[in-house]
Design an enzyme around this catalytic site. Structure first.
Site, short mmCIF file in Angstrom:
data_model
loop_
_atom_site.label_atom_id
_atom_site.label_comp_id
_atom_site.label_asym_id
_atom_site.label_seq_id
_atom_site.Cartn_x
_atom_site.Cartn_y
_atom_site.Cartn_z
N GLU A 119 0.89 -1.17 0.00
CA GLU A 119 0.00 0.00 0.00
C GLU A 119 0.92 1.21 0.00
O GLU A 119 1.60 1.47 0.99
CB GLU A 119 -0.87 0.03 1.26
CG GLU A 119 -1.78 -1.18 1.44
CD GLU A 119 -2.93 -1.20 0.44
OE1 GLU A 119 -3.19 -0.17 -0.19
OE2 GLU A 119 -3.55 -2.26 0.30
N CYS A 125 -2.78 8.75 3.41
CA CYS A 125 -2.54 8.16 2.09
C CYS A 125 -3.71 8.40 1.15
O CYS A 125 -3.54 8.40 -0.06
CB CYS A 125 -2.29 6.67 2.24
SG CYS A 125 -3.61 5.84 3.14
P1 NAP Z 1 8.48 4.70 4.57
O1 NAP Z 1 9.61 5.59 4.87
O2 NAP Z 1 8.47 3.96 3.30
O3 NAP Z 1 8.38 3.71 5.81
C1 NAP Z 1 7.33 2.79 5.91
C2 NAP Z 1 7.73 1.66 6.83
O4 NAP Z 1 8.77 0.91 6.21
C3 NAP Z 1 8.25 2.10 8.19
O5 NAP Z 1 7.78 1.22 9.16
C4 NAP Z 1 9.76 1.97 8.02
O6 NAP Z 1 10.42 1.73 9.23
C5 NAP Z 1 9.83 0.73 7.14
N1 NAP Z 1 11.06 0.58 6.41
C6 NAP Z 1 11.77 1.52 5.77
N2 NAP Z 1 12.84 0.97 5.17
C7 NAP Z 1 12.80 -0.36 5.46
C8 NAP Z 1 13.64 -1.46 5.14
N3 NAP Z 1 14.74 -1.32 4.40
N4 NAP Z 1 13.31 -2.68 5.61
C9 NAP Z 1 12.20 -2.86 6.36
N5 NAP Z 1 11.37 -1.84 6.70
C10 NAP Z 1 11.66 -0.61 6.24
O7 NAP Z 1 7.11 5.50 4.59
P2 NAP Z 1 6.56 6.50 5.71
O8 NAP Z 1 7.34 7.75 5.57
O9 NAP Z 1 6.46 5.85 7.04
O10 NAP Z 1 5.06 6.70 5.22
C11 NAP Z 1 4.68 7.70 4.34
C12 NAP Z 1 4.21 7.11 3.03
O11 NAP Z 1 3.32 6.05 3.26
C13 NAP Z 1 3.45 8.11 2.21
O12 NAP Z 1 4.01 8.14 0.94
C14 NAP Z 1 2.05 7.58 2.15
O13 NAP Z 1 1.38 7.83 0.94
C15 NAP Z 1 2.22 6.14 2.36
N6 NAP Z 1 1.05 5.58 3.00
C16 NAP Z 1 0.27 4.73 2.28
C17 NAP Z 1 -0.86 4.18 2.86
C18 NAP Z 1 -1.75 3.24 2.11
O14 NAP Z 1 -2.58 2.61 2.72
N7 NAP Z 1 -1.62 3.12 0.81
C19 NAP Z 1 -1.18 4.48 4.18
C20 NAP Z 1 -0.35 5.33 4.88
C21 NAP Z 1 0.77 5.88 4.28
P3 NAP Z 1 11.24 2.87 10.02
O15 NAP Z 1 10.24 3.89 10.41
O16 NAP Z 1 11.79 2.12 11.17
O17 NAP Z 1 12.25 3.38 9.07
#
Ligand code: NAP
Length: 517
Positions: free
Chosen positions: A257, A296
């Site tokens: 997602e 999102c």
């Molecule tokens: P993110 O930086 O991609 O992080 C998402 C998750 O992935 C966090 O728990 C992060 O952990 C983890 N993560 C990052 N790198 C990783 C790796 N190499 N291995 C394992 N886990 C890893 O995104 P975000 O900044 O939290 O969220 C914002 C984005 O999410 C926005 O673009 C938004 O559109 C999207 N979003 C989508 C939805 C949907 O339902 N489609 C819902 C909410 C948000 P850490 O925090 O520990 O780095």
């Protein structure tokens, strides 16, 4: 300051130094620290598979549903305390915090009811029993869903630590899969407190629920074809995790997602101040400012017939004027800060990128009047931009600014033009179409349906009843094709399928019915 722990192998375990700090985004004060360094990630997976899975699979759907109901009740009983944590670590207003936490308990109770309705079965039948050859009356075939034998790994985004954790948990646990859940580190305090409540209430069987409060180490390298990974976050991280060797070699299922350039289309029949128009203004205001636009599903692109653009920009501006930005505990504040310093930086850079092809017609990314802020905090002003009909607005369709930002795009009022603009998002979670013109809707909806996981239509008969554009409902699909990650969550019983394997069982019809239901 609170030190958060991990719940693994059925006990609370502190990670090793170095610790990562969590802050209050309204004051920049450190409020908690966390680490998952030193955990036995392979052992965590094994524990889920060998202890949690068998325990859950020994229960019927109704019994698993009862667990979800108990979780929902236990969490709701401590709602006030949880709201405080969300306001402190998430920068949420009280209303934003309710949206997240009540969304979590509501989804759990929704899936509890689905479990009750499925009753004492352990497998899900899919369709009717089929005759294979009319000459062989007893020999039939029927499809069933059976829970996978592995573990469900859940990785969530920072913006919905409560709902994100428990909407995924509801589907996996009801399907019969044990979970290993990981919130985004920056806002993990709320998910940690909720996990504590669930664990302390001793609701779930051993091994069914494990919580990792920070990084997942080498956990993903140990996934197998019976495990699943459900990820919510940015498209970049989603693409990275899809490619991790363990998934490819073991063929673990991955649901992503991700980012989405969601749209709202105003139809050619909508007139200033009619009921549908007022609903448009309300929805844009809510989606830009609820959770400071860090949703999102928030509206990023607004397609408006050229003749209505000036009026709409003026009315949305007036509506945004009434939103007071500031420290969430200050009375009357309706929009809090962004969640981290990095998010604030991304917002400013993102608006600058959009401003190369669009005009800022409301707000400024560098000026914000934040009540009670005293020079601290990651506050951002709502910013509305506008693109004129003949501009090729590439970044508006490609770049998600994850904050209180949306862009108005003028179009000629035809369904073909609106559909083409929606499609430029390359796949979204949700698009709303506000119109009562049946010809326009009839042409546009099939086009929009191909590019979105959910489509909201608002005509004059439902203008005062429709749920908001950004509200995800447990009974309806959440996810979107292409750019949005290609994922599918929720959707009632459909949400269980990701955690189950569909198999076609052939044989003696009566025997199959007796054994499998
Ligand atoms: P993110 O930086 O991609 O992080 C998402 C998750 O992935 C966090 O728990 C992060 O952990 C983890 N993560 C990052 N790198 C990783 C790796 N190499 N291995 C394992 N886990 C890893 O995104 P975000 O900044 O939290 O969220 C914002 C984005 O999410 C926005 O673009 C938004 O559109 C999207 N979003 C989508 C939805 C949907 O339902 N489609 C819902 C909410 C948000 P850490 O925090 O520990 O780095």
């Amino acid at each position: 300051m609170v030190r958060l722990k991990n719940y693994v192998l059925d006990r609370w375990q502190e990670g090793q130094a170095p610790f990562r700090t969590l802050v209050d985004p309204a004051t920049e004060q450190v409020v908690a620290e966390t680490s998952s360094n030193g955990l036995d990630f392979a052992g965590i997976l094994t524990h889920a598979r060998t202890v949690g899975g068998p325990g859950l699979r020994s229960l019927t759907f109704a019994e698993r549903g009862a667990l979800l109901k108990a979780m929902s009740r236990a969490l709701h009983a401590q709602r006030d305390r949880l709201l405080d944590v969300a306001m402190t670590n998430g920068g949420n207003t009280r209303s934003d915090a309710k949206f997240d936490i009540d969304g979590a308990t509501f989804t759990l109770s929704h899936y509890a009811r689905i479990g009750a309705a499925l009753g004492d079965q352990k497998l899900l039948a899919d369709g009717e029993s089929q005759v294979i050859n009319p000459a062989m009356a007893r020999f039939h075939g029927r499809h069933f869903w059976a829970p996978l034998r592995g573990a469900a790994v859940h990785i969530n985004a920072f913006n919905f630590p409560a709902w994100g954790t428990f909407e995924k948990a509801a589907c996996a646990l009801l399907a019969g899969m044990p979970i290993i859940t990981k919130p985004a580190t920056s806002t993990s305090w709320l998910a940690y407190e909720m996990s504590r409540i669930v664990v302390d209430a001793e609701i779930l069987p051993a091994g069914a629920f494990q919580f990792i409060g920070a990084g997942v180490g080498d956990l993903l390298d140990h996934l197998t074809g019976q495990d699943v990974l459900a990820f919510t976050g940015s498209a970049d991280t989603g693409a990275l995790l899809r490619g991790v060797a363990g998934h490819v070699s073991g063929s673990a299922r991955v649901n992503v997602e991700a980012d989405s350039l969601n749209a709202l289309v105003v139809g050619p029949d909508v007139e200033r101040r009619d009921a549908v128009y007022d609903a448009v203004v309300r929805n844009i205001t809510t989606e830009m400012t609820q959770k400071a636009g860090q949703k999102c599903t928030a509206i990023r692109r607004i397609m408006v017939p050229a003749g209505l653009v000036d009026a709409l920009v003026e009315d949305v501006g007036e509506s945004l004027d009434r939103i007071r930005v500031g420290v969430p505990t200050v009375k009357g504040v309706r929009m809090g800060p962004l969640t981290t310093a990095g998010q604030l930086r991304d917002y400013r850079e993102g608006v600058a990128k959009l401003a190369r092809v669009a005009r800022i017609v409301y707000g400024s990314p560098s000026e914000v009047c934040a009540e009670g802020a005293e020079g601290k905090g990651y506050f951002a002003a709502p910013v509305l931009l506008q693109v004129d009909a003949d501009t090729d607005a590439g970044p508006v369709h490609d770049h998600e600014v994850f904050g209180p930002v949306a862009t108005v795009l003028a179009y000629d009022g035809s369904a073909a033009a609106a559909g083409a603009l929606v499609a430029r998002g390359k796949g979204s979670l949700v698009t709303s179409v506000f119109s009562s013109d049946r010809d326009f809707l009839g042409e546009l909806l099939p086009e929009v349906a191909a590019w979105n996981g959910r489509v909201l239509t608002v005509d004059k008969k439902v203008a005062d009843q429709a749920t908001p554009h950004g509200m995800v409902l447990p009974g309806l699909l959440h996810g979107g094709p292409g750019r949005a990650g290609g994922g599918a969550e929720l959707g009632g019983e459909r949400g269980l399928h990701f955690y189950m394997n569909r198999t076609a069982v052939q044989g003696n019809r009566a025997l199959i019915a007796k054994l499998l239901g």
